[in-house]
Write a protein that holds these residues in place. Structure first.
Motif, PDB file in Angstrom:
ATOM      1  N   ARG A 247      31.411 -92.751 -12.372  1.00 22.53           N
ATOM      2  CA  ARG A 247      31.980 -91.406 -12.239  1.00 22.53           C
ATOM      3  C   ARG A 247      31.596 -90.554 -13.445  1.00 22.53           C
ATOM      4  O   ARG A 247      31.210 -89.384 -13.297  1.00 22.53           O
ATOM      5  CB  ARG A 247      33.493 -91.504 -12.093  1.00 22.53           C
ATOM      6  N   CYS A 248      31.689 -91.122 -14.626  1.00 20.16           N
ATOM      7  CA  CYS A 248      31.313 -90.418 -15.846  1.00 20.16           C
ATOM      8  C   CYS A 248      29.823 -90.083 -15.829  1.00 20.16           C
ATOM      9  O   CYS A 248      29.419 -88.962 -16.160  1.00 20.16           O
ATOM     10  CB  CYS A 248      31.655 -91.271 -17.064  1.00 20.16           C
ATOM     11  N   GLN A 249      29.009 -91.047 -15.452  1.00 24.81           N
ATOM     12  CA  GLN A 249      27.561 -90.814 -15.403  1.00 24.81           C
ATOM     13  C   GLN A 249      27.232 -89.654 -14.467  1.00 24.81           C
ATOM     14  O   GLN A 249      26.446 -88.765 -14.816  1.00 24.81           O
ATOM     15  CB  GLN A 249      26.840 -92.082 -14.960  1.00 24.81           C
ATOM     16  N   LEU A 250      27.838 -89.633 -13.293  1.00 27.80           N
ATOM     17  CA  LEU A 250      27.591 -88.566 -12.327  1.00 27.80           C
ATOM     18  C   LEU A 250      28.060 -87.214 -12.868  1.00 27.80           C
ATOM     19  O   LEU A 250      27.360 -86.197 -12.720  1.00 27.80           O
ATOM     20  CB  LEU A 250      28.287 -88.876 -10.999  1.00 27.80           C
ATOM     21  N   THR A 251      29.204 -87.180 -13.512  1.00 29.22           N
ATOM     22  CA  THR A 251      29.706 -85.936 -14.106  1.00 29.22           C
ATOM     23  C   THR A 251      28.728 -85.414 -15.157  1.00 29.22           C
ATOM     24  O   THR A 251      28.433 -84.211 -15.200  1.00 29.22           O
ATOM     25  CB  THR A 251      31.097 -86.163 -14.737  1.00 29.22           C
ATOM     26  N   CYS A 252      28.193 -86.310 -15.981  1.00 24.62           N
ATOM     27  CA  CYS A 252      27.233 -85.914 -17.019  1.00 24.62           C
ATOM     28  C   CYS A 252      25.935 -85.412 -16.399  1.00 24.62           C
ATOM     29  O   CYS A 252      25.356 -84.424 -16.867  1.00 24.62           O
ATOM     30  CB  CYS A 252      26.974 -87.072 -17.976  1.00 24.62           C
ATOM     31  N   VAL A 253      25.470 -86.075 -15.340  1.00 26.23           N
ATOM     32  CA  VAL A 253      24.265 -85.633 -14.639  1.00 26.23           C
ATOM     33  C   VAL A 253      24.462 -84.215 -14.119  1.00 26.23           C
ATOM     34  O   VAL A 253      23.630 -83.321 -14.338  1.00 26.23           O
ATOM     35  CB  VAL A 253      23.909 -86.600 -13.481  1.00 26.23           C
ATOM     36  N   GLU A 254      25.569 -83.986 -13.426  1.00 29.63           N
ATOM     37  CA  GLU A 254      25.832 -82.674 -12.841  1.00 29.63           C
ATOM     38  C   GLU A 254      25.941 -81.587 -13.916  1.00 29.63           C
ATOM     39  O   GLU A 254      25.412 -80.490 -13.753  1.00 29.63           O
ATOM     40  CB  GLU A 254      27.101 -82.715 -11.998  1.00 29.63           C
ATOM     41  N   LYS A 255      26.620 -81.895 -15.025  1.00 27.57           N
ATOM     42  CA  LYS A 255      26.788 -80.894 -16.077  1.00 27.57           C
ATOM     43  C   LYS A 255      25.462 -80.590 -16.759  1.00 27.57           C
ATOM     44  O   LYS A 255      25.147 -79.412 -17.008  1.00 27.57           O
ATOM     45  CB  LYS A 255      27.824 -81.356 -17.110  1.00 27.57           C
TER      46      LYS A 255
END
Length: 164
Positions: A24-32
């Protein structure tokens, strides 16, 4: 437009390699990071301390992850003020401060460059996994620095690990 200072741990988490960040954190960082690259301004220091740290952890070529592509974006646009804002920060002779713009502090010395740039550029700090940004909230408030905790499950007091 408010610029962003991107702690290295955000790009590391977005790459999904060598990180304790969950999916979840990885995906949030990718999107940001994709959003920042597409339409935001990133603030870095004129002494290249931030770029040097990025260079130690990220790769702008080969089979890059999103964090690596962010680093390449910074390299390609570092002299375009509408994409990357390079600000002057002066290292302090006082080890308790790190930079002239900072008061005495107990902040992790490796993170002080991000803090100093955020103060000078009036930027929002993006953080994923470093608890320093949560542990020193009074200092941040006093300096007027806002932190966007992309992964609070990793960065809150007592639970985060210290990543650069």
């Amino acid at each position: 437009m408010t610029p962003y200072v991107v702690d290295t741990n955000v790009a590391i988490a977005a790459n999904g390699r060598g990180t304790h960040a969950d999916r979840r954190c990885q995906l949030t960082c990718v999107e940001k990071l994709e959003s920042v690259v597409a339409r935001e301004i990133v603030a870095i220091d004129d002494g290249h301390a931030i770029l040097n740290e990025y260079r130690r952890h990220l790769r702008p070529s080969g089979m890059p992850g999103v964090g690596d592509m962010f680093y390449k974006h910074i390299l390609n646009h570092q002299y375009q003020d509408d994409r990357v804002r390079m600000v002057e920060v002066t290292p302090s002779d006082d080890d308790r401060r790190g930079f002239d713009v900072l008061p005495e502090n107990a902040f992790d010395p490796s993170d002080r460059k991000f803090l100093a740039v955020a103060v000078v550029a009036r930027a929002v700090v993006l953080n994923a996994t470093d608890s320093d940004w949560d542990e020193h909230d009074r200092l941040l408030d006093a300096l007027g620095v806002e932190v966007s905790q992309l992964c609070p499950q990793h960065a809150s007091k007592g639970r985060g690990e210290h990543d650069e």
